[in-house]
Scaffold this motif. Structure first.
Motif, PDB file in Angstrom:
ATOM      1  N   ALA A   1      10.100 101.064  63.873  1.00 42.09           N
ATOM      2  CA  ALA A   1      10.421 101.820  62.657  1.00 42.09           C
ATOM      3  C   ALA A   1      11.710 102.611  62.846  1.00 42.09           C
ATOM      4  CB  ALA A   1       9.272 102.756  62.300  1.00 42.09           C
ATOM      5  N   SER A   2      11.864 103.211  64.032  1.00 36.08           N
ATOM      6  CA  SER A   2      13.092 103.964  64.307  1.00 36.08           C
ATOM      7  C   SER A   2      14.306 103.051  64.338  1.00 36.08           C
ATOM      8  CB  SER A   2      12.969 104.706  65.642  1.00 36.08           C
ATOM      9  OG  SER A   2      11.952 105.669  65.574  1.00 36.08           O
TER      10      SER A   2
ATOM     11  N   SER B   1      16.305 107.875  57.001  1.00 39.60           N
ATOM     12  CA  SER B   1      16.622 107.570  58.396  1.00 39.60           C
ATOM     13  C   SER B   1      16.106 108.649  59.333  1.00 39.60           C
ATOM     14  CB  SER B   1      18.138 107.444  58.585  1.00 39.60           C
ATOM     15  OG  SER B   1      18.590 106.189  58.161  1.00 39.60           O
TER      16      SER B   1
ATOM     17  N   MET C   1      14.314 106.973  70.083  1.00 38.91           N
ATOM     18  CA  MET C   1      12.992 106.359  69.934  1.00 38.91           C
ATOM     19  C   MET C   1      13.073 104.861  69.712  1.00 38.91           C
ATOM     20  SD  MET C   1      10.978 109.136  67.582  1.00 38.91           S
ATOM     21  CE  MET C   1       9.634 108.004  67.292  1.00 38.91           C
TER      22      MET C   1
ATOM     23  N   ALA D   1       5.992 102.858  60.574  1.00 36.93           N
ATOM     24  CA  ALA D   1       5.813 104.166  61.210  1.00 36.93           C
ATOM     25  C   ALA D   1       4.486 104.816  60.852  1.00 36.93           C
ATOM     26  CB  ALA D   1       6.954 105.095  60.828  1.00 36.93           C
ATOM     27  N   PHE D   2       4.148 104.849  59.578  1.00 38.29           N
ATOM     28  CA  PHE D   2       3.059 105.717  59.132  1.00 38.29           C
ATOM     29  C   PHE D   2       1.780 104.980  58.775  1.00 38.29           C
ATOM     30  CE2 PHE D   2       5.591 109.345  59.499  1.00 38.29           C
ATOM     31  CZ  PHE D   2       6.856 109.045  59.041  1.00 38.29           C
TER      32      PHE D   2
ATOM     33  N   GLN E   1       1.345 108.979  68.542  1.00 43.30           N
ATOM     34  CA  GLN E   1       1.913 110.283  68.202  1.00 43.30           C
ATOM     35  C   GLN E   1       3.438 110.281  68.284  1.00 43.30           C
ATOM     36  OE1 GLN E   1      -1.441 110.869  69.770  1.00 43.30           O
ATOM     37  NE2 GLN E   1      -1.745 111.130  67.576  1.00 43.30           N
ATOM     38  N   GLY E   2       4.022 109.117  68.549  1.00 41.66           N
ATOM     39  CA  GLY E   2       5.474 109.036  68.613  1.00 41.66           C
ATOM     40  C   GLY E   2       6.055 109.385  69.963  1.00 41.66           C
ATOM     41  N   ASN E   3       5.213 109.585  70.968  1.00 40.83           N
ATOM     42  CA  ASN E   3       5.744 109.874  72.303  1.00 40.83           C
ATOM     43  C   ASN E   3       6.210 108.598  72.981  1.00 40.83           C
ATOM     44  OD1 ASN E   3       4.924 112.702  72.257  1.00 40.83           O
ATOM     45  ND2 ASN E   3       2.842 111.872  72.357  1.00 40.83           N
TER      46      ASN E   3
ATOM     47  N   PHE F   1       6.359 103.366  66.058  1.00 40.08           N
ATOM     48  CA  PHE F   1       7.513 104.239  65.844  1.00 40.08           C
ATOM     49  C   PHE F   1       8.806 103.668  66.413  1.00 40.08           C
ATOM     50  CE2 PHE F   1       5.631 107.706  63.710  1.00 40.08           C
ATOM     51  CZ  PHE F   1       4.323 107.822  64.169  1.00 40.08           C
TER      52      PHE F   1
ATOM     53  N   PRO G   1      11.522 111.082  62.813  1.00 34.59           N
ATOM     54  CA  PRO G   1      11.610 112.195  63.769  1.00 34.59           C
ATOM     55  C   PRO G   1      11.264 113.543  63.140  1.00 34.59           C
ATOM     56  CG  PRO G   1      13.616 110.865  63.828  1.00 34.59           C
ATOM     57  CD  PRO G   1      12.823 110.399  62.666  1.00 34.59           C
TER      58      PRO G   1
ATOM     59  N   VAL H   1      13.431 100.634  53.442  1.00 33.21           N
ATOM     60  CA  VAL H   1      12.783 101.941  53.542  1.00 33.21           C
ATOM     61  C   VAL H   1      11.269 101.790  53.524  1.00 33.21           C
ATOM     62  CG1 VAL H   1      12.360 104.113  52.346  1.00 33.21           C
ATOM     63  CG2 VAL H   1      14.682 103.281  52.618  1.00 33.21           C
TER      64      VAL H   1
ATOM     65  N   ALA I   1      15.281 102.562  60.910  1.00 28.43           N
ATOM     66  CA  ALA I   1      15.912 103.776  60.384  1.00 28.43           C
ATOM     67  C   ALA I   1      17.377 103.841  60.803  1.00 28.43           C
ATOM     68  CB  ALA I   1      15.162 105.015  60.871  1.00 28.43           C
ATOM     69  N   VAL I   2      17.650 103.463  62.049  1.00 32.81           N
ATOM     70  CA  VAL I   2      19.029 103.457  62.540  1.00 32.81           C
ATOM     71  C   VAL I   2      19.850 102.410  61.791  1.00 32.81           C
ATOM     72  CG1 VAL I   2      20.484 102.942  64.542  1.00 32.81           C
ATOM     73  CG2 VAL I   2      18.432 104.355  64.815  1.00 32.81           C
TER      74      VAL I   2
ATOM     75  N   ALA J   1      15.996 109.450  66.466  1.00 31.93           N
ATOM     76  CA  ALA J   1      15.662 108.119  65.946  1.00 31.93           C
ATOM     77  C   ALA J   1      16.316 107.046  66.811  1.00 31.93           C
ATOM     78  CB  ALA J   1      16.109 107.985  64.491  1.00 31.93           C
TER      79      ALA J   1
ATOM     80  N   LEU K   1       7.607 113.964  63.075  1.00 34.96           N
ATOM     81  CA  LEU K   1       7.090 114.277  64.410  1.00 34.96           C
ATOM     82  C   LEU K   1       7.423 115.716  64.809  1.00 34.96           C
ATOM     83  CD1 LEU K   1       7.974 110.894  66.164  1.00 34.96           C
ATOM     84  CD2 LEU K   1       5.721 111.665  65.400  1.00 34.96           C
TER      85      LEU K   1
ATOM     86  N   LEU L   1      10.106 100.367  56.915  1.00 33.67           N
ATOM     87  CA  LEU L   1      10.044 101.315  58.025  1.00 33.67           C
ATOM     88  C   LEU L   1       8.928 102.332  57.819  1.00 33.67           C
ATOM     89  CD1 LEU L   1      11.466 104.460  57.817  1.00 33.67           C
ATOM     90  CD2 LEU L   1      13.468 103.078  57.373  1.00 33.67           C
ATOM     91  N   TYR L   2       8.648 102.664  56.554  1.00 35.76           N
ATOM     92  CA  TYR L   2       7.529 103.565  56.253  1.00 35.76           C
ATOM     93  C   TYR L   2       6.216 102.951  56.724  1.00 35.76           C
ATOM     94  CZ  TYR L   2       3.734 105.362  53.307  1.00 35.76           C
ATOM     95  OH  TYR L   2       2.535 105.840  52.849  1.00 35.76           O
TER      96      TYR L   2
END
Lengths: 307, 270
Positions: free
Chosen positions: A278-279, B116, A51, A269-270, A59-61, A275, B120, A262, A282-283, A48, B123, A265-266
């Motif tokens: 969102a990451s 959190s 990212m 991300a989704f 796809q989060g890459n 991402f 990941p 929360v 999350a951090v 996280a 994924l 970030l949801y």
């Protein structure tokens, strides 16, 4: 030249072998847990962080390195500060209230009365309630035309309230659901803590003729403080992670008035597939909980009384 | 206790109990109502017909969802009990270098909010090809720092001398674990098992993310779907489904409440 004693050599030898063997076997018992915690807790926390420094594809890459751009964009965003404010306010509304309510119920249920077991079951019942089921029940009760709350208001000649649709009211509506849901767990722990307090302390107090409130302040609360501390810490951490009831009741609305971090970030991300940002959130959530917990433990060191 | 005080306590208990149980009771009553009664704002149904319950099972694969959720909850419970008890045993009875540091690392995972790591983890699970599988719903949750902590507290109450005596007698470590430590710790294992089942049954965000296929859907996501579809049309059917979904956990809580209270409190404080 005197020969080295054999026994010390042997002892050392055995000890070394035993030590290695203990390490190997200890790790063997721990291996399944370590593996799963590594894959699903430590690695994702690191990922996280990683990212959050990139822009990613859907796809989060990671695509392009952006350094702290995701963070500076967040800190410069009114929407982010709104979700921080909403989160903080929500935690302040729900945690103290649910702990105090649970304490009140635990004190009631700790009395030696006929049929008390029935009430203990009722007070702990919300622990068996899922967020999905609870949110749906309360959603109906908040329904503007059929809901119980507006029926009661109408009974007293008052106008309907759009509980989940008014920006100034929605956060309180969701907070009430959350408080109700969390009271069961806190009640159960606090009742257990009350029952562990030595009865002799109360007998001495009764002989001395002190009032109920005095013994509550001088005996019950100090002896219960480790349990109160535990319950408060757990509820604090839980409150920062509130998601399900918001998803069902308000979806972060109206006008983002219930958009806790929360949920934010949801969505990023989704729903929006961003991402990176969102990451970063999350951090930030991780550090938020860490800071609050450290503060909690500092307060606990001063206030909690261990016998 | 004076009669006046006793009366006052019973009044407080009754009012508090009513307020706490009312939402569940209200949902139960609505689950027997026809659409018209719901619209009129009735509190008591005119009959206790089970029409809404059969409709709930007809309109949505509720049996399948319940079966899925039982399977997932039991698997996670079994996994958590196994892994947490093995880990707790190592921390208490196998004195190896670095175990305090390792235990601290374990406990530190309790400080990491699940949300959190959800991105990941999603994924990771996607890359492993676990989307829409029971593996995704179970494996990530089988390691439990909380369970390890709880059981470690319990295992520490077993005298270390007993362990040393069995070593001298030539009984293997695992046999000591299996035949002595676990039986002595039945109460704590039971407590943690109930807790594990409840939290897994009630899980919401993770199943929402990793399942979008009916064959593996769990009850909580099924309820959300049902509510979204039935909104403003058939609250009676929705409430019937809600009641069906909460019965297993309420029963578990009813029968396990005392055990849960003692086990969780001891684990929290010692």
């Amino acid at each position: 030249m005197s020969a080295m004693p054999r026994v010390p050599i042997q002892t050392k030898h055995v000890k070394v072998v035993g030590s290695k063997w203990q390490l190997a076997e200890g790790l063997l018992y721990l291996l399944p847990s370590i593996l799963l915690l590594a894959v699903f807790t430590f690695y994702p926390m690191i990922r996280a962080l990683y990212m959050s420094l990139f822009n990613t594809d859907s796809q989060g890459n990671p695509l392009t390195f952006s350094g702290f751009a995701n963070y500076t964009a967040l800190f410069g965003s009114e929407r982010f500060w709104n979700s921080m404010k909403v989160t903080g306010y929500f935690v302040l509304l729900t945690v103290p209230t649910s702990v105090i309510l649970a304490l009140f119920l635990a004190l009631l249920a700790n009395e030696k009365l006929k049929g008390i077991g029935f009430f203990r079951t009722i007070f702990s019942s919300t622990m068996g309630m899922s967020v999905g089921a609870s949110a749906i029940i309360w959603m109906f009760m908040y329904n503007p035309s059929m809901g119980l709350f507006n029926r009661l208001l109408n009974l007293f000649g008052l106008e309907d309230v759009q509980w989940l649709l008014e920006p100034n009211i929605a956060i309180y509506a969701v907070a009430i659901v959350t408080i109700w849901m969390h009271t069961g767990f806190s009640f159960l722990i606090l009742l257990g803590g009350l029952q562990n307090i030595d009865d002799k302390l109360y007998e001495s107090a009764r002989i001395a003729g002190v009032s109920y409130w005095y013994s509550l302040r001088k005996i019950t609360l100090p002896m219960l403080s480790p349990t109160l501390f535990f319950v408060s810490t757990v509820q604090l951490i839980n409150a920062f992670q509130t998601f399900g009831q918001i998803d069902i009741l308000t979806a972060g609305g109206p006008l983002e008035s219930t958009n806790v971090i929360v949920y934010s970030l949801y969505k990023d991300a989704f729903i929006n597939y961003k991402f990176g940002p969102a990451s970063a959130q999350a951090v930030i959530l991780f550090f938020l909980v860490l800071i609050v917990t450290v503060i909690q433990f500092r307060i606990g060191e001063k206030k909690v009384h261990y016998q | 206790m004076s009669k006046a005080k006793k009366t006052g306590l019973y009044i407080l208990l009754t009012v508090s109990g009513f307020l706490m149980i009312f939402p569940i009771l209200y949902a139960f009553l609505i689950s027997f109502m026809q659409g018209g009664e719901v619209l009129q704002g009735k509190i008591i149904p005119s009959s206790f017909s089970l029409e809404n319950y059969s409709a709930a099972f007809e309109r949505t694969p509720l049996f399948l969802y319940i079966g899925n959720t039982f399977l997932v909850s039991l698997m996670v419970m079994a996994g958590e009990l196994a892994l947490a008890s093995l880990a707790a045993f190592a921390f208490v009875f196998i004195r190896f270098k670095g175990r305090e540091l390792l235990f601290f690392l374990f406990i530190s995972t309790m400080m990491i909010p699940g949300e959190s790591t959800v991105i990941p983890n999603f994924l990771t699970v996607q890359q492993l090809g676990w989307i829409n599988s029971f593996t995704a719903l179970t494996v990530p949750f089988m390691a439990s720092a909380f369970g390890t902590f709880l059981l470690r507290q319990q295992f520490k109450t077993i005298p270390y001398e007993l362990y040393e005596a069995t070593r001298v007698a030539g009984i293997s470590r695992f046999r000591f674990f299996w035949n002595i430590v676990l039986p002595i710790s039945r109460t704590t294992l039971f407590t943690f098992g109930i807790y594990s089942f409840l939290t897994t049954w009630n899980m919401y965000l993770w199943p929402l993310l990793v399942t979008n296929d009916e064959s593996v859907r769990t009850v909580q996501i099924g309820l959300k779907q049902m509510q979204a579809q039935e909104l403003s049309t058939d609250w009676g059917v929705v409430m019937a489904a809600v009641i069906v979904v909460i019965i297993p956990t309420l029963l578990l809580l009813f029968f396990g409440q005392k055990q849960l209270r003692k086990g969780l409190t001891q684990g929290a404080i010692k």
